[in-house]
Design an enzyme around this catalytic site. Sequence first.
Site, PDB file in Angstrom:
ATOM      1  N   GLU A  76      68.386 176.143 140.797  1.00  0.00           N
ATOM      2  CA  GLU A  76      66.996 176.451 140.788  1.00  0.00           C
ATOM      3  C   GLU A  76      66.755 177.610 139.718  1.00  0.00           C
ATOM      4  O   GLU A  76      66.126 177.410 138.648  1.00  0.00           O
ATOM      5  CB  GLU A  76      66.318 176.678 141.727  1.00  0.00           C
ATOM      6  N   SER A 136      80.894 179.616 125.043  1.00  0.00           N
ATOM      7  CA  SER A 136      79.502 179.071 125.359  1.00  0.00           C
ATOM      8  C   SER A 136      78.729 179.928 125.699  1.00  0.00           C
ATOM      9  O   SER A 136      78.305 181.099 125.163  1.00  0.00           O
ATOM     10  CB  SER A 136      79.392 177.921 126.412  1.00  0.00           C
ATOM     11  N   HIS A 153      84.136 170.801 122.860  1.00  0.00           N
ATOM     12  CA  HIS A 153      83.188 172.028 123.174  1.00  0.00           C
ATOM     13  C   HIS A 153      84.257 172.811 124.251  1.00  0.00           C
ATOM     14  O   HIS A 153      84.135 173.980 123.964  1.00  0.00           O
ATOM     15  CB  HIS A 153      81.907 171.871 123.947  1.00  0.00           C
TER      16      HIS A 153
END
Length: 250
Positions: A177, A86, A236
């Site tokens: 974040e 990925s 996946h």
Amino acid sequence: MKMKLAFEVVGKGDPLVILHGLLGSADNWRSMSRRLGAHYQVFALDLRNHGRSPHSDILDYDVMVADVREFMEQQALRRIMLLGHSMGGKVAMQFAIDYSDQVDRLVIVDIAPKPYEPSQRYLLKAMRALDLTHYKSFADVDAALAPEVSSESLRQFLLKNLTRDENGRLRWKIHLEAIDQNYDKLLRELSPERSFNKPTLFIRGGRSNYIEDDDAPLIRQMFPQAEIATLPEAGHWVHVDAPEEFFKRL
């Protein structure tokens, strides 16, 4: 900024470096790393802002490639087999093209060098919405995520990023974040000016839509020797869904 990545190493033999996906870590590859350790010296890395690796507000493929290059220097690795899943697959593709003399073989798991839709943004939003000071246990956080993340297995994957600080309070290990703020950069296509003309294997899940049939021309343009293998029963997380078939393909 130089980044000393955390990693796990197992086995003996030619070096194999494994790069995990978004919100993952070396831990996601532990069982497969042990199996591969019978044939290779396996280095499973935590990419920046993930796992136990240092945090930075900067997160894109250029800096992650530089981190892997730095890791190879730290470990005195001259040439490797490189495997990426990925997001880690895009790092691996870019690294192989930029430093082709240092990669003997490339394995890419369920990702293409194309742009992607922000399909995982809801996960980042759900995680950031939680005030972890309100929760006492992992089970509490699991229950809090459930309304937004219905898949139990996906929640368990996310909870691998949860830990406790020195005072016993729950916190995220990852730099959530920075990952959220840089997420769009991780969705972009790769557009290198060169190709990687060495043995390359793309392994895709038959129940995943991350690599479509019509992605093959783009893949082979960048990776002329690419073989594309499909594991029909896998989604996946190919190495988790079909570990036997995955192992045999390598």
